[in-house]
Design a protein around this motif. Structure first.
Motif, mmCIF file in Angstrom:
data_model
loop_
_atom_site.group_PDB
_atom_site.id
_atom_site.type_symbol
_atom_site.label_atom_id
_atom_site.label_comp_id
_atom_site.label_asym_id
_atom_site.label_seq_id
_atom_site.Cartn_x
_atom_site.Cartn_y
_atom_site.Cartn_z
ATOM 1 N N ASN A 92 0.825 -1.054 -0.076
ATOM 2 C CA ASN A 92 -0.076 0.004 0.190
ATOM 3 C C ASN A 92 0.890 1.261 -0.005
ATOM 4 O O ASN A 92 0.642 2.145 -0.715
ATOM 5 C CB ASN A 92 -1.163 -0.005 1.327
ATOM 6 N N ALA A 93 2.028 1.040 0.877
ATOM 7 C CA ALA A 93 3.054 2.428 0.824
ATOM 8 C C ALA A 93 3.627 2.708 -0.492
ATOM 9 O O ALA A 93 3.468 3.825 -0.969
ATOM 10 C CB ALA A 93 3.871 2.109 2.002
ATOM 11 N N ILE A 94 3.884 1.529 -1.337
ATOM 12 C CA ILE A 94 4.309 1.802 -2.640
ATOM 13 C C ILE A 94 3.356 2.365 -3.612
ATOM 14 O O ILE A 94 3.630 3.321 -4.427
ATOM 15 C CB ILE A 94 4.667 0.423 -3.137
ATOM 16 N N HIS A 95 2.116 1.758 -3.626
ATOM 17 C CA HIS A 95 0.842 2.522 -4.527
ATOM 18 C C HIS A 95 0.891 3.765 -4.250
ATOM 19 O O HIS A 95 0.537 4.663 -4.968
ATOM 20 C CB HIS A 95 -0.300 1.662 -4.319
ATOM 21 N N LYS A 96 0.903 4.190 -2.856
ATOM 22 C CA LYS A 96 0.447 5.563 -2.316
ATOM 23 C C LYS A 96 1.755 6.556 -2.995
ATOM 24 O O LYS A 96 1.465 7.688 -3.263
ATOM 25 C CB LYS A 96 0.127 5.633 -0.800
ATOM 26 N N ASN A 100 1.094 9.697 -5.230
ATOM 27 C CA ASN A 100 1.381 10.978 -4.914
ATOM 28 C C ASN A 100 2.265 11.722 -5.655
ATOM 29 O O ASN A 100 2.316 12.923 -5.809
ATOM 30 C CB ASN A 100 2.132 10.795 -3.437
ATOM 31 N N SER A 101 2.979 11.048 -6.640
ATOM 32 C CA SER A 101 3.819 11.609 -7.474
ATOM 33 C C SER A 101 3.204 11.959 -9.092
ATOM 34 O O SER A 101 3.571 12.464 -9.860
ATOM 35 C CB SER A 101 4.853 10.649 -8.014
ATOM 36 N N GLY A 102 1.523 11.511 -9.183
ATOM 37 C CA GLY A 102 0.606 11.854 -10.008
ATOM 38 C C GLY A 102 0.624 10.670 -10.997
ATOM 39 O O GLY A 102 -0.117 10.988 -11.804
ATOM 40 N N TYR A 103 0.598 9.509 -10.454
ATOM 41 C CA TYR A 103 0.569 8.344 -11.562
ATOM 42 C C TYR A 103 -0.574 7.528 -10.948
ATOM 43 O O TYR A 103 -0.466 7.090 -9.938
ATOM 44 C CB TYR A 103 1.666 7.684 -11.980
ATOM 45 N N ASP A 104 -1.369 6.833 -11.777
ATOM 46 C CA ASP A 104 -2.492 5.975 -11.465
ATOM 47 C C ASP A 104 -1.640 4.670 -11.341
ATOM 48 O O ASP A 104 -0.948 4.318 -12.205
ATOM 49 C CB ASP A 104 -3.437 5.891 -12.381
ATOM 50 N N THR A 105 -2.044 3.860 -10.307
ATOM 51 C CA THR A 105 -1.538 2.456 -10.282
ATOM 52 C C THR A 105 -2.722 1.494 -10.462
ATOM 53 O O THR A 105 -3.851 2.066 -10.553
ATOM 54 C CB THR A 105 -0.867 1.837 -9.004
ATOM 55 N N SER A 111 -2.552 11.346 -7.500
ATOM 56 C CA SER A 111 -2.993 12.707 -7.044
ATOM 57 C C SER A 111 -3.239 13.807 -8.261
ATOM 58 O O SER A 111 -2.487 13.755 -9.021
ATOM 59 C CB SER A 111 -1.924 13.114 -6.082
ATOM 60 N N GLU A 112 -4.410 14.355 -8.427
ATOM 61 C CA GLU A 112 -4.925 15.391 -9.336
ATOM 62 C C GLU A 112 -3.593 16.543 -9.387
ATOM 63 O O GLU A 112 -3.488 16.951 -10.322
ATOM 64 C CB GLU A 112 -6.307 15.654 -9.102
ATOM 65 N N SER A 113 -3.405 16.833 -8.165
ATOM 66 C CA SER A 113 -2.654 18.131 -8.101
ATOM 67 C C SER A 113 -1.160 17.721 -8.842
ATOM 68 O O SER A 113 -0.558 18.618 -9.348
ATOM 69 C CB SER A 113 -2.681 18.640 -6.637
ATOM 70 N N ALA A 114 -0.666 16.868 -8.336
ATOM 71 C CA ALA A 114 0.596 16.262 -8.940
ATOM 72 C C ALA A 114 0.572 15.974 -10.460
ATOM 73 O O ALA A 114 1.541 16.146 -11.132
ATOM 74 C CB ALA A 114 1.081 15.069 -8.013
ATOM 75 N N TYR A 115 -0.662 15.374 -10.670
ATOM 76 C CA TYR A 115 -0.728 14.998 -12.039
ATOM 77 C C TYR A 115 -0.784 16.542 -13.093
ATOM 78 O O TYR A 115 -0.123 16.565 -13.963
ATOM 79 C CB TYR A 115 -1.889 14.188 -12.264
#
Length: 144
Positions: A92-96, A100-105, A111-115
């Protein structure tokens, strides 16, 4: 002559004692050496992205997690291979971190703001398929 022979006998005896002590020290050092092996878990899952800049960002996000030993994102297959120590982190930490860097897993939306802050070449299609199987040609995915 007796003095010379006595001196030789004393020197030879000291050498034997010295050798025995050195051997004893080596044995003690060897007995104190302990090898610790770390259990490593490997996993592969889908991550959306487009280019080498995406690859760098995704891998940097994963590698920044304490306990991750390796991460490699495959641009064509849209998947990442991760090795990590379960005693220090979890899936879960890896997915998050990726989200958080902007990419979907395949489990967490980015994260929309990171995207929005990603470079134009990194703005991927949120509907693109991930974890593609078999051989994938670059031309098939270049228009996503």
């Amino acid at each position: 002559m007796k003095k010379v022979m006595l001196s030789v006998a004393i020197i030879a005896t000291m050498s034997l004692v010295s050798c025995k002590n050195e051997t004893k020290k080596e044995t003690t050092i060897t007995e104190q050496t302990i090898t610790k092996q770390v259990a490593s878990t490997q996993t592969t899952f889908g991550v959306r992205g487009n280019c080498e800049m995406c690859k760098n960002t995704i891998e940097k996000a994963v590698n920044s997690i304490d306990g991750v030993t390796s991460a490699e994102w495959d641009k064509l297959k849209k998947q990442i291979n991760v090795s990590y120590d379960e005693s220090k982190t979890n899936l879960n930490a890896i997915h998050k971190a990726i989200a958080n860097s902007g990419y979907d897993t395949d489990k967490v939306m980015g994260s929309e703001s990171a995207y929005k802050n990603l470079p134009a070449c990194c703005k991927y299609d949120h509907e693109m398929e991930m974890s593609l199987k078999g051989e994938v040609k670059e031309d098939e995915n270049s228009n996503h």
